[in-house]
Design an enzyme around this catalytic site. Structure first.
Site, PDB file in Angstrom:
ATOM      1  N   CYS A 126     -10.886  31.759   3.926  1.00  0.00           N
ATOM      2  CA  CYS A 126     -12.355  31.875   3.811  1.00  0.00           C
ATOM      3  C   CYS A 126     -13.003  30.973   4.852  1.00  0.00           C
ATOM      4  O   CYS A 126     -12.372  30.126   5.450  1.00  0.00           O
ATOM      5  CB  CYS A 126     -12.786  31.445   2.423  1.00  0.00           C
ATOM      6  SG  CYS A 126     -11.942  32.353   1.125  1.00  0.00           S
ATOM      7  N   ARG A 138     -11.915  35.297  11.436  1.00  0.00           N
ATOM      8  CA  ARG A 138     -10.928  34.886  10.409  1.00  0.00           C
ATOM      9  C   ARG A 138     -10.691  35.985   9.390  1.00  0.00           C
ATOM     10  O   ARG A 138      -9.765  35.893   8.580  1.00  0.00           O
ATOM     11  CB  ARG A 138     -11.439  33.625   9.675  1.00  0.00           C
ATOM     12  CG  ARG A 138     -11.624  32.417  10.544  1.00  0.00           C
ATOM     13  CD  ARG A 138     -12.557  31.412   9.886  1.00  0.00           C
ATOM     14  NE  ARG A 138     -11.952  30.766   8.755  1.00  0.00           N
ATOM     15  CZ  ARG A 138     -11.418  29.544   8.774  1.00  0.00           C
ATOM     16  NH1 ARG A 138     -11.424  28.850   9.888  1.00  0.00           N
ATOM     17  NH2 ARG A 138     -10.899  28.992   7.707  1.00  0.00           N
ATOM     18  N   TRP A 175     -12.189  35.626   1.978  1.00  0.00           N
ATOM     19  CA  TRP A 175     -10.968  36.401   2.184  1.00  0.00           C
ATOM     20  C   TRP A 175     -10.230  36.321   0.867  1.00  0.00           C
ATOM     21  O   TRP A 175      -9.585  35.306   0.561  1.00  0.00           O
ATOM     22  CB  TRP A 175     -10.157  35.810   3.322  1.00  0.00           C
ATOM     23  CG  TRP A 175      -9.330  36.802   4.035  1.00  0.00           C
ATOM     24  CD1 TRP A 175      -9.729  37.593   5.071  1.00  0.00           C
ATOM     25  CD2 TRP A 175      -7.971  37.158   3.782  1.00  0.00           C
ATOM     26  NE1 TRP A 175      -8.698  38.391   5.476  1.00  0.00           N
ATOM     27  CE2 TRP A 175      -7.611  38.165   4.697  1.00  0.00           C
ATOM     28  CE3 TRP A 175      -7.019  36.734   2.871  1.00  0.00           C
ATOM     29  CZ2 TRP A 175      -6.346  38.749   4.731  1.00  0.00           C
ATOM     30  CZ3 TRP A 175      -5.761  37.301   2.895  1.00  0.00           C
ATOM     31  CH2 TRP A 175      -5.432  38.311   3.819  1.00  0.00           C
ATOM     32  N   ASN A 184     -12.847  27.029   0.394  1.00  0.00           N
ATOM     33  CA  ASN A 184     -11.737  27.670   1.104  1.00  0.00           C
ATOM     34  C   ASN A 184     -10.465  26.996   0.620  1.00  0.00           C
ATOM     35  O   ASN A 184     -10.324  25.788   0.696  1.00  0.00           O
ATOM     36  CB  ASN A 184     -11.880  27.496   2.621  1.00  0.00           C
ATOM     37  CG  ASN A 184     -10.688  28.098   3.359  1.00  0.00           C
ATOM     38  OD1 ASN A 184     -10.040  29.017   2.852  1.00  0.00           O
ATOM     39  ND2 ASN A 184     -10.379  27.574   4.533  1.00  0.00           N
ATOM     40  N   GLY A 185      -9.540  27.800   0.063  1.00  0.00           N
ATOM     41  CA  GLY A 185      -8.281  27.233  -0.438  1.00  0.00           C
ATOM     42  C   GLY A 185      -7.932  27.856  -1.775  1.00  0.00           C
ATOM     43  O   GLY A 185      -8.462  28.896  -2.155  1.00  0.00           O
ATOM     44  N   GLU A 235      14.765  39.987  13.460  1.00  0.00           N
ATOM     45  CA  GLU A 235      13.370  39.549  13.623  1.00  0.00           C
ATOM     46  C   GLU A 235      13.197  38.792  14.941  1.00  0.00           C
ATOM     47  O   GLU A 235      12.223  38.984  15.659  1.00  0.00           O
ATOM     48  CB  GLU A 235      12.957  38.692  12.436  1.00  0.00           C
ATOM     49  CG  GLU A 235      11.573  38.073  12.531  1.00  0.00           C
ATOM     50  CD  GLU A 235      10.446  39.074  12.707  1.00  0.00           C
ATOM     51  OE1 GLU A 235      10.671  40.291  12.539  1.00  0.00           O
ATOM     52  OE2 GLU A 235       9.336  38.640  13.078  1.00  0.00           O
ATOM     53  N   LYS A 294      10.583  39.924  17.885  1.00  0.00           N
ATOM     54  CA  LYS A 294       9.560  39.026  18.431  1.00  0.00           C
ATOM     55  C   LYS A 294       9.641  38.972  19.949  1.00  0.00           C
ATOM     56  O   LYS A 294       8.649  39.094  20.647  1.00  0.00           O
ATOM     57  CB  LYS A 294       9.743  37.606  17.868  1.00  0.00           C
ATOM     58  CG  LYS A 294       9.276  37.390  16.464  1.00  0.00           C
ATOM     59  CD  LYS A 294       7.776  37.352  16.275  1.00  0.00           C
ATOM     60  CE  LYS A 294       7.151  38.676  15.927  1.00  0.00           C
ATOM     61  NZ  LYS A 294       7.574  39.470  14.832  1.00  0.00           N
ATOM     62  N   GLU A 328       8.768  42.517  21.674  1.00  0.00           N
ATOM     63  CA  GLU A 328       7.427  43.113  21.521  1.00  0.00           C
ATOM     64  C   GLU A 328       6.351  42.318  22.271  1.00  0.00           C
ATOM     65  O   GLU A 328       5.278  42.851  22.540  1.00  0.00           O
ATOM     66  CB  GLU A 328       7.054  43.266  20.059  1.00  0.00           C
ATOM     67  CG  GLU A 328       6.804  41.985  19.305  1.00  0.00           C
ATOM     68  CD  GLU A 328       6.280  42.262  17.896  1.00  0.00           C
ATOM     69  OE1 GLU A 328       5.568  43.247  17.679  1.00  0.00           O
ATOM     70  OE2 GLU A 328       6.595  41.464  17.004  1.00  0.00           O
ATOM     71  N   HIS A 349      32.697  45.662  17.941  1.00  0.00           N
ATOM     72  CA  HIS A 349      32.707  47.135  17.786  1.00  0.00           C
ATOM     73  C   HIS A 349      31.872  47.815  18.857  1.00  0.00           C
ATOM     74  O   HIS A 349      31.368  48.904  18.645  1.00  0.00           O
ATOM     75  CB  HIS A 349      32.203  47.492  16.385  1.00  0.00           C
ATOM     76  CG  HIS A 349      33.044  46.880  15.309  1.00  0.00           C
ATOM     77  ND1 HIS A 349      34.260  47.383  14.912  1.00  0.00           N
ATOM     78  CD2 HIS A 349      32.878  45.728  14.590  1.00  0.00           C
ATOM     79  CE1 HIS A 349      34.790  46.613  13.979  1.00  0.00           C
ATOM     80  NE2 HIS A 349      33.973  45.600  13.757  1.00  0.00           N
ATOM     81  N   LYS A 385      -2.128  46.197  15.584  1.00  0.00           N
ATOM     82  CA  LYS A 385      -1.820  45.257  14.507  1.00  0.00           C
ATOM     83  C   LYS A 385      -1.411  45.988  13.239  1.00  0.00           C
ATOM     84  O   LYS A 385      -0.586  45.533  12.479  1.00  0.00           O
ATOM     85  CB  LYS A 385      -3.026  44.349  14.215  1.00  0.00           C
ATOM     86  CG  LYS A 385      -2.766  43.280  13.175  1.00  0.00           C
ATOM     87  CD  LYS A 385      -1.617  42.365  13.567  1.00  0.00           C
ATOM     88  CE  LYS A 385      -1.210  41.435  12.449  1.00  0.00           C
ATOM     89  NZ  LYS A 385       0.079  40.758  12.730  1.00  0.00           N
TER      90      LYS A 385
HETATM   91  C1  AGP Z   1       5.699  42.743  13.808  1.00  0.00           C
HETATM   92  O1  AGP Z   1       5.609  41.703  14.761  1.00  0.00           O
HETATM   93  C2  AGP Z   1       4.945  43.977  14.241  1.00  0.00           C
HETATM   94  N1  AGP Z   1       3.598  43.673  14.521  1.00  0.00           N
HETATM   95  C3  AGP Z   1       5.173  45.177  13.327  1.00  0.00           C
HETATM   96  O2  AGP Z   1       6.561  45.423  13.285  1.00  0.00           O
HETATM   97  C4  AGP Z   1       4.689  45.049  11.857  1.00  0.00           C
HETATM   98  O3  AGP Z   1       5.472  44.123  11.167  1.00  0.00           O
HETATM   99  C5  AGP Z   1       4.842  46.423  11.196  1.00  0.00           C
HETATM  100  O4  AGP Z   1       4.010  47.331  11.879  1.00  0.00           O
HETATM  101  C6  AGP Z   1       4.487  46.432   9.713  1.00  0.00           C
HETATM  102  O5  AGP Z   1       3.124  46.123   9.561  1.00  0.00           O
HETATM  103  P1  AGP Z   1       2.580  45.779   8.086  1.00  0.00           P
HETATM  104  O6  AGP Z   1       3.323  44.582   7.632  1.00  0.00           O
HETATM  105  O7  AGP Z   1       1.121  45.546   8.270  1.00  0.00           O
HETATM  106  O8  AGP Z   1       2.868  46.973   7.219  1.00  0.00           O
END
Ligand code: AGP
Length: 611
Positions: free
Chosen positions: A2, A27, A74, A100-101, A484, A488, A491, A507, A606
């Site tokens: 928030c 935010r 939020w 906020n919290g 993961e 990172k 991407e 393999h 996003k």
């Molecule tokens: C992760 O760094 C990516 N931005 C992407 O893989 C993301 O995790 C995926 O699109 C899932 O999004 P969500 O968690 O909003 O469902």
């Protein structure tokens, strides 16, 4: 997270507050509100939705005075609604609070206050603060706020005003950021610098446990016990853009650094201190359902799917329930067999991912109970699930998911403990130990963030920064860490990177190993450590270029690695949360060194709201 803004002085509080709230829009929020003390006492306007709606309402219902507080919410407790939006009030509506919290013990406080006859207007944790201040108010608002906060546990940054104290703005901080701005015969409060930077660059960064009495003449600061505190006034040098990132060059780096606080927030209110047990009431799953559950489906995309894999390992290991993990885009087309008494746990930061939503609909149509792990309150995933575990991570703005991932892993750890406890696969001592180890994780994340020199140095080494490709290897709990870490890097740096189960190298993939193809190996102390070292030796024997992620104190790993990144000793099942942080930083710094658009990498969104 928030946003809060407050003002006392000769300007229009509404103008100052709304300017500040607009500056905090980045935010993320779902509702807002403003309260002002004027000649007719305390008055307030609230609104769900965007601030432009609030602006309109304030046009229609002007608030005049010299003292006010405002808030963008939020949601963490209670859905987005006018009733739940801040400010919140005492019964007589003479005291207003913005917050906020998370007040962790709000449940108990609410029950105590209700038993004393207090009637609540909202579902929020914040409202307990307003009623507590009222309970202790005897004419001195500063004293009443200090006393009220002694009853509260958890994180807060608050602003408080009272119509009977029109010359005083009170603010306090514990865990959530708060600044106080100093003007000429006026004072400001804000969640962070952008909120008040238009009016003053002379600010105090309030510290935990401090309470401020702001008047036109200046600021008095004490701790909750009334001991005086002196604070240095700093001058803000940032431009506007830098201020939104709180000085970090990118939102992603800011969000990586938020993870200690975020993980505390994820835990907040979910561990019952007295009974050493986990409380996930919003999942809406009865203990009988947990006991009867024969299978759990975890469905997600991308990073959320990696968190789901961590969840699979934890649930099967400690709660002994079989888990089927699916990519949502695959689940929706494979005609899944969903036995009776199945539970589905979708995982989604945005709560709007199309494939994950469709998977939820399929699971529900086949009789599954759906309880999602989601960050965005009131999102489609949350609304279409029977229950939720909100991550309480605050909005994640960088496209590359960081704090959302570690928060999702934390949610799975909480769920696993609860499930194991209910099904009897974990005894009291095991539950107590797992809770204790979980509570230790945020501090360990902070320790990693305090010691980034090695990662920064590696990220600027040509053999890593300019690599054409990379492997990330892990085993068991840290196989998802490898996936993961690779995601990172690829991407945001555009360097091709693949995550693999280390046991798979022989393999096929090991054919790619050369001395110009970095291999990041997660080799923290644990069940498969020796196996992992063998894999590392196999790669080293083929002139591999190895960065190992290892446990502090493990000197022997250096003989098999070109470079080692150390993380603190950790309960192995929770190590994916710690391991994620140096791998996020490695990807971030390599990408920044390459001049990439770290917050908005090419081709990515996003939230993938279409198939
Ligand atoms: C992760 O760094 C990516 N931005 C992407 O893989 C993301 O995790 C995926 O699109 C899932 O999004 P969500 O968690 O909003 O469902």
């Amino acid at each position: 997270m928030c946003g809060i803004v407050g003002y006392i002085g000769d300007k229009s509080p509404v103008e100052v507050i709304m300017t500040g709230l607009h500056r905090l829009e980045y935010r993320g929020y779902d509702s807002s509100g403003v309260a002002v003390v004027g000649e007719n006492g305390l008055d307030c306007v609230k609104s769900v939705g965007k601030l432009k709606i609030m602006d309109q309402k304030l046009e229609e219902h002007p608030l005049k005075g010299n003292l006010g507080i405002g808030h963008t919410r939020w949601a963490t407790h209670g859905v987005p609604s006018e009733a739940n939006s801040h400010p919140h009030f005492n019964g007589a509506k003479t005291i207003a609070v913005v917050h906020n919290g998370i007040i962790e013990n709000y449940y108990e406080l609410r029950e105590q206050l209700q038993a004393a006859g207090v009637v609540f207007r909202s579902q929020t944790d914040t409202e307990v603060i307003a009623h507590l201040v009222d309970k202790y108010y005897e004419g001195d608002l500063f004293a009443a706020v200090k006393r009220a906060l002694k009853d509260c546990e958890g994180a807060y940054a608050i602003g408080v005003i009272c119509q009977d104290n029109p010359d005083v703005l009170v603010a306090a901080r514990h865990g959530s950021p708060l600044i106080v701005g100093l003007g000429d015969n006026e004072g400001y409060i804000g969640s962070d610098v952008p909120a008040i930077m238009k009016y003053t660059r002379n600010v105090m960064y309030i510290e935990n446990g401090h309470v401020c009495e702001i008047t036109r003449a200046g600021v008095k600061i004490e701790d909750v016990d009334g001991n005086p505190v002196s604070m240095e006034v700093k001058t803000v040098e940032w431009d506007d853009a830098a201020a939104e990132k709180e000085g970090y060059p990118h939102f992603m780096l800011k969000e990586i650094h938020q993870q200690g606080a975020v993980l505390r927030n994820t835990l907040a209110g979910r561990i019952d201190e007295h009974s050493d047990s986990v409380r996930l009431t919003d999942m809406n799953i009865a203990p009988e359902e947990l006991k009867a559950c024969g299978k759990i489906f975890i469905v997600a995309c991308g990073t959320a799917w990696h968190a789901g894999m961590v969840g699979k390992f934890l649930i099967e290991k400690f709660a002994k329930v079989p888990v089927e993990l699916d990519l949502a885009s695959e689940f929706r087309y494979r005609d899944p067999i969903i036995p009776p008494n199945s539970i589905m746990i979708p995982v989604s930061q945005s709560g709007e991912t199309a494939d994950t939503l469709e998977a939820i609909r399929i699971a529900k149509s086949r009789g599954a109970k759906v309880a999602s792990i989601v960050n965005a309150v009131g999102s489609s995933v949350a609304r279409e699930s029977h229950g939720v575990v909100y991550q309480q991570a605050g909005p994640e703005i960088g496209v590359a998911s960081t704090k959302a991932y570690t928060s999702q892993c934390m949610c799975f750890a909480l769920f696993t403990i609860w499930l194991g406890q209910v099904r009897g696969t974990l005894d009291k001592d095991q539950v107590a130990m797992m809770i204790r180890e979980l509570r230790a994780v945020p501090d360990k994340v902070d320790a990693i963030l305090k010691n980034q020199d090695k990662v920064k140095e590696l990220a600027n080494r040509p053999e890593y920064r300019d690599a054409v490709g990379a492997f990330f290897l892990g085993r068991n709990y840290n196989f998802p860490s490898a996936l993961e870490g690779a995601l990172k890097l690829k991407e945001i740096s555009y360097i091709h990177a693949e995550g693999y189960a280390a046991g798979e190298m022989k393999h096929g993939p090991i054919a790619l190993v050369t001395n110009t193809f970095p291999v990041v190996c997660v080799a923290v102390k644990g069940e498969t450590y020796e196996k992992m070292v063998s894999n590392i030796q196999e790669i080293k024997a083929r002139a591999g270029l190895i960065i190992s992620v290892a446990t502090e104190g493990d000197e022997s790993i250096q003989a098999h690695s070109n470079d080692v990144i150390y993380i603190p000793e950790c309960y192995e099942p929770y190590s994916p949360i710690l391991v994620a942080v140096p791998l996020q930083l490695l990807a971030y710094h390599i990408s920044a060194n390459l001049g990439r658009d770290v917050d908005q990498p090419r081709n990515l969104a996003k939230s993938v709201t279409v198939e």
